[in-house]
Design a protein around this motif. Sequence first.
Motif, PDB file in Angstrom:
ATOM      1  N   VAL A   1      11.496   8.951 -11.835  1.00  0.00           N
ATOM      2  CA  VAL A   1      11.505   8.371 -10.487  1.00  0.00           C
ATOM      3  C   VAL A   1      12.807   7.596 -10.327  1.00  0.00           C
ATOM      4  CG1 VAL A   1      10.312   6.854  -8.866  1.00  0.00           C
ATOM      5  CG2 VAL A   1       8.988   8.183 -10.530  1.00  0.00           C
ATOM      6  N   ARG A   2      13.654   8.062  -9.445  1.00  0.00           N
ATOM      7  CA  ARG A   2      14.980   7.456  -9.253  1.00  0.00           C
ATOM      8  C   ARG A   2      14.944   6.484  -8.076  1.00  0.00           C
ATOM      9  NH1 ARG A   2      18.592   9.649 -12.476  1.00  0.00           N
ATOM     10  NH2 ARG A   2      18.064  11.642 -13.483  1.00  0.00           N
ATOM     11  N   VAL A   3      15.155   5.219  -8.373  1.00  0.00           N
ATOM     12  CA  VAL A   3      15.041   4.169  -7.361  1.00  0.00           C
ATOM     13  C   VAL A   3      16.290   3.300  -7.397  1.00  0.00           C
ATOM     14  CG1 VAL A   3      13.639   2.244  -6.527  1.00  0.00           C
ATOM     15  CG2 VAL A   3      12.534   4.157  -7.703  1.00  0.00           C
ATOM     16  N   PRO A   4      16.891   3.008  -6.252  1.00  0.00           N
ATOM     17  CA  PRO A   4      18.082   2.164  -6.239  1.00  0.00           C
ATOM     18  C   PRO A   4      17.756   0.721  -6.629  1.00  0.00           C
ATOM     19  CG  PRO A   4      17.370   2.629  -4.006  1.00  0.00           C
ATOM     20  CD  PRO A   4      16.530   3.478  -4.899  1.00  0.00           C
ATOM     21  N   PRO A   5      18.608   0.083  -7.425  1.00  0.00           N
ATOM     22  CA  PRO A   5      18.356  -1.302  -7.854  1.00  0.00           C
ATOM     23  C   PRO A   5      18.784  -2.317  -6.800  1.00  0.00           C
ATOM     24  CG  PRO A   5      20.357  -0.502  -8.876  1.00  0.00           C
ATOM     25  CD  PRO A   5      19.811   0.656  -8.075  1.00  0.00           C
ATOM     26  N   VAL A   6      18.140  -2.247  -5.629  1.00  0.00           N
ATOM     27  CA  VAL A   6      18.464  -3.151  -4.519  1.00  0.00           C
ATOM     28  C   VAL A   6      17.305  -4.120  -4.329  1.00  0.00           C
ATOM     29  CG1 VAL A   6      19.906  -1.417  -3.406  1.00  0.00           C
ATOM     30  CG2 VAL A   6      17.472  -1.545  -2.821  1.00  0.00           C
ATOM     31  N   LEU A   7      17.462  -5.053  -3.408  1.00  0.00           N
ATOM     32  CA  LEU A   7      16.412  -6.032  -3.158  1.00  0.00           C
ATOM     33  C   LEU A   7      15.259  -5.412  -2.366  1.00  0.00           C
ATOM     34  CD1 LEU A   7      18.533  -9.206  -2.303  1.00  0.00           C
ATOM     35  CD2 LEU A   7      17.334  -8.669  -4.443  1.00  0.00           C
ATOM     36  N   PHE A   8      14.064  -5.889  -2.660  1.00  0.00           N
ATOM     37  CA  PHE A   8      12.841  -5.343  -2.076  1.00  0.00           C
ATOM     38  C   PHE A   8      11.862  -6.501  -1.921  1.00  0.00           C
ATOM     39  CE2 PHE A   8       9.053  -2.336  -2.577  1.00  0.00           C
ATOM     40  CZ  PHE A   8       9.287  -1.645  -1.408  1.00  0.00           C
ATOM     41  N   GLN A   9      11.249  -6.628  -0.750  1.00  0.00           N
ATOM     42  CA  GLN A   9      10.362  -7.769  -0.472  1.00  0.00           C
ATOM     43  C   GLN A   9       9.112  -7.308   0.257  1.00  0.00           C
ATOM     44  OE1 GLN A   9      12.530 -11.022   1.215  1.00  0.00           O
ATOM     45  NE2 GLN A   9      10.829 -12.452   1.157  1.00  0.00           N
ATOM     46  N   PRO A  10       8.283  -6.503  -0.391  1.00  0.00           N
ATOM     47  CA  PRO A  10       7.134  -5.900   0.291  1.00  0.00           C
ATOM     48  C   PRO A  10       6.057  -6.924   0.636  1.00  0.00           C
ATOM     49  CG  PRO A  10       7.012  -5.446  -2.044  1.00  0.00           C
ATOM     50  CD  PRO A  10       8.335  -6.125  -1.816  1.00  0.00           C
ATOM     51  N   ILE A  11       5.114  -6.469   1.468  1.00  0.00           N
ATOM     52  CA  ILE A  11       4.086  -7.349   2.013  1.00  0.00           C
ATOM     53  C   ILE A  11       2.750  -6.615   2.021  1.00  0.00           C
ATOM     54  CG2 ILE A  11       4.678  -6.586   4.366  1.00  0.00           C
ATOM     55  CD1 ILE A  11       3.961  -9.379   5.373  1.00  0.00           C
ATOM     56  N   ALA A  12       1.664  -7.340   1.874  1.00  0.00           N
ATOM     57  CA  ALA A  12       0.327  -6.743   1.938  1.00  0.00           C
ATOM     58  C   ALA A  12      -0.009  -6.353   3.374  1.00  0.00           C
ATOM     59  CB  ALA A  12      -0.710  -7.725   1.412  1.00  0.00           C
ATOM     60  N   ALA A  13      -0.665  -5.211   3.529  1.00  0.00           N
ATOM     61  CA  ALA A  13      -1.068  -4.757   4.868  1.00  0.00           C
ATOM     62  C   ALA A  13      -1.930  -5.800   5.566  1.00  0.00           C
ATOM     63  CB  ALA A  13      -1.814  -3.427   4.758  1.00  0.00           C
ATOM     64  N   ASP A  14      -2.764  -6.494   4.813  1.00  0.00           N
ATOM     65  CA  ASP A  14      -3.618  -7.517   5.409  1.00  0.00           C
ATOM     66  C   ASP A  14      -2.791  -8.640   6.024  1.00  0.00           C
ATOM     67  OD1 ASP A  14      -6.498  -8.174   5.708  1.00  0.00           O
ATOM     68  OD2 ASP A  14      -5.921 -10.006   4.664  1.00  0.00           O
ATOM     69  N   ASP A  15      -1.675  -8.989   5.378  1.00  0.00           N
ATOM     70  CA  ASP A  15      -0.805 -10.038   5.912  1.00  0.00           C
ATOM     71  C   ASP A  15      -0.033  -9.555   7.137  1.00  0.00           C
ATOM     72  OD1 ASP A  15      -1.618 -11.843   3.983  1.00  0.00           O
ATOM     73  OD2 ASP A  15       0.024 -11.375   2.607  1.00  0.00           O
TER      74      ASP A  15
ATOM     75  N   ALA B   1       8.522   0.267 -11.256  1.00  0.00           N
ATOM     76  CA  ALA B   1       8.169   0.449 -12.674  1.00  0.00           C
ATOM     77  C   ALA B   1       6.935  -0.368 -13.038  1.00  0.00           C
ATOM     78  CB  ALA B   1       9.355   0.067 -13.557  1.00  0.00           C
ATOM     79  N   ASP B   2       6.862  -1.608 -12.558  1.00  0.00           N
ATOM     80  CA  ASP B   2       5.695  -2.454 -12.844  1.00  0.00           C
ATOM     81  C   ASP B   2       4.422  -1.832 -12.266  1.00  0.00           C
ATOM     82  OD1 ASP B   2       7.264  -4.286 -14.162  1.00  0.00           O
ATOM     83  OD2 ASP B   2       7.370  -5.692 -12.478  1.00  0.00           O
ATOM     84  N   ALA B   3       4.523  -1.313 -11.052  1.00  0.00           N
ATOM     85  CA  ALA B   3       3.351  -0.722 -10.415  1.00  0.00           C
ATOM     86  C   ALA B   3       2.884   0.521 -11.170  1.00  0.00           C
ATOM     87  CB  ALA B   3       3.672  -0.365  -8.966  1.00  0.00           C
ATOM     88  N   LEU B   4       3.805   1.378 -11.558  1.00  0.00           N
ATOM     89  CA  LEU B   4       3.407   2.590 -12.276  1.00  0.00           C
ATOM     90  C   LEU B   4       2.759   2.258 -13.620  1.00  0.00           C
ATOM     91  CD1 LEU B   4       6.326   5.097 -11.540  1.00  0.00           C
ATOM     92  CD2 LEU B   4       4.186   4.727 -10.300  1.00  0.00           C
ATOM     93  N   ARG B   5       3.270   1.250 -14.294  1.00  0.00           N
ATOM     94  CA  ARG B   5       2.640   0.840 -15.558  1.00  0.00           C
ATOM     95  C   ARG B   5       1.216   0.338 -15.321  1.00  0.00           C
ATOM     96  NH1 ARG B   5       7.855  -1.067 -16.935  1.00  0.00           N
ATOM     97  NH2 ARG B   5       7.376  -3.122 -16.061  1.00  0.00           N
ATOM     98  N   ALA B   6       1.046  -0.453 -14.264  1.00  0.00           N
ATOM     99  CA  ALA B   6      -0.287  -0.988 -13.970  1.00  0.00           C
ATOM    100  C   ALA B   6      -1.272   0.125 -13.634  1.00  0.00           C
ATOM    101  CB  ALA B   6      -0.201  -1.978 -12.806  1.00  0.00           C
ATOM    102  N   TRP B   7      -0.762   1.209 -13.075  1.00  0.00           N
ATOM    103  CA  TRP B   7      -1.616   2.339 -12.708  1.00  0.00           C
ATOM    104  C   TRP B   7      -1.690   3.401 -13.806  1.00  0.00           C
ATOM    105  CZ3 TRP B   7       1.439   2.255  -7.540  1.00  0.00           C
ATOM    106  CH2 TRP B   7       0.899   1.266  -6.686  1.00  0.00           C
ATOM    107  N   ASP B   8      -1.145   3.074 -14.989  1.00  0.00           N
ATOM    108  CA  ASP B   8      -1.131   4.025 -16.111  1.00  0.00           C
ATOM    109  C   ASP B   8      -0.459   5.333 -15.726  1.00  0.00           C
ATOM    110  OD1 ASP B   8      -2.476   2.291 -17.889  1.00  0.00           O
ATOM    111  OD2 ASP B   8      -4.410   2.859 -17.042  1.00  0.00           O
TER     112      ASP B   8
ATOM    113  N   GLU C   1       0.809  -1.218   0.000  1.00  0.00           N
ATOM    114  CA  GLU C   1       0.000   0.000   0.000  1.00  0.00           C
ATOM    115  C   GLU C   1       0.845   1.273   0.000  1.00  0.00           C
ATOM    116  OE1 GLU C   1      -2.615  -3.289   1.343  1.00  0.00           O
ATOM    117  OE2 GLU C   1      -0.545  -2.714   1.735  1.00  0.00           O
ATOM    118  N   PHE C   2       2.138   1.168   0.311  1.00  0.00           N
ATOM    119  CA  PHE C   2       3.001   2.347   0.356  1.00  0.00           C
ATOM    120  C   PHE C   2       3.789   2.547  -0.934  1.00  0.00           C
ATOM    121  CE2 PHE C   2       3.501   2.018   5.276  1.00  0.00           C
ATOM    122  CZ  PHE C   2       2.188   2.448   5.425  1.00  0.00           C
ATOM    123  N   VAL C   3       3.634   1.661  -1.894  1.00  0.00           N
ATOM    124  CA  VAL C   3       4.463   1.718  -3.107  1.00  0.00           C
ATOM    125  C   VAL C   3       4.290   3.045  -3.843  1.00  0.00           C
ATOM    126  CG1 VAL C   3       4.754   0.732  -5.425  1.00  0.00           C
ATOM    127  CG2 VAL C   3       4.755  -0.754  -3.414  1.00  0.00           C
ATOM    128  N   LYS C   4       3.055   3.497  -4.013  1.00  0.00           N
ATOM    129  CA  LYS C   4       2.846   4.758  -4.726  1.00  0.00           C
ATOM    130  C   LYS C   4       3.493   5.926  -3.985  1.00  0.00           C
ATOM    131  CE  LYS C   4      -0.516   7.723  -7.001  1.00  0.00           C
ATOM    132  NZ  LYS C   4       0.208   8.947  -6.561  1.00  0.00           N
TER     133      LYS C   4
END
Length: 249
Positions: free
Chosen positions: A150-164, A197-204, A135-138
């Motif tokens: 949007v400048r983002v470091p190419p490091v590892l990222f393992q986000p989780i759903a708020a519900d989980d 990048a995937d999220a922004l594309r999905a959100w147009d 939920e914080f990705v945007k």
Amino acid sequence: MKIVVIGGTGLIGGKVVGKLRERGEDVVPASPDTGVDTLTGEGLADALAGAQVVVDVTNSRSFEPQAVMDFFTTSTRNLLAAETAAGVTHHVALSIVGIEGLPDNGYFQAKVAQEKLIKQGTVPYSLVRATQFFEFVKGIADTAADGDTVRVPPVLFQPIAADDVAEAVARAAVETPLKGTTEVAGPELFRFDELIADALRAWDDPRTVVADPHGRYFGSELAERSLVPDEGQARLAGTRFEDWLRRSS
């Protein structure tokens, strides 16, 4: 068993309250909206009367370093004192994976201070550390934006759903105090820039994501594993980012 959820009307708190009620627990959501203020102590004694467990999922409204430090230290001291007076036997707090590794991140250092107070206190505790929420990705993308880039470091990222996250916190609340820390993360490892990048594309969203090794995360330069748990150390949640993204889009 009476469980008081401090911050129980927020994103995670509301979900924790719902999950505990599904388990049949006696749950009281507490927040300034319900007349309970952990910064002033207003309403704390009444809310905690007869409680066995307190869950703290409060959050600071300001990310300014001193303000967030003052919030978490003052709130936690007041809460722990009220719990001791009320005879609470289990304090559960939500924290963040990797907070020790970013000393120049004011928010993370405030969470370090909060954890230290909890560990030094007399109330048995369980700390639940989570990775960043889907939920914080945007919001993360917005803070990393420079115009249309949007400048983002190419490091590892393992986000989780708020519900989980809420499920992990609710589970901790009904179990024996850990007197330690457990970590939860999403089921998949990503490259940070690729997921944004995937999220922004999905959100147009037309903004361009650039992989920038020196891109900052809320003011901090990240190492490869700054935001993810050590391998094999976290309990992995079930919700995949692709599935959540499809629903959110």
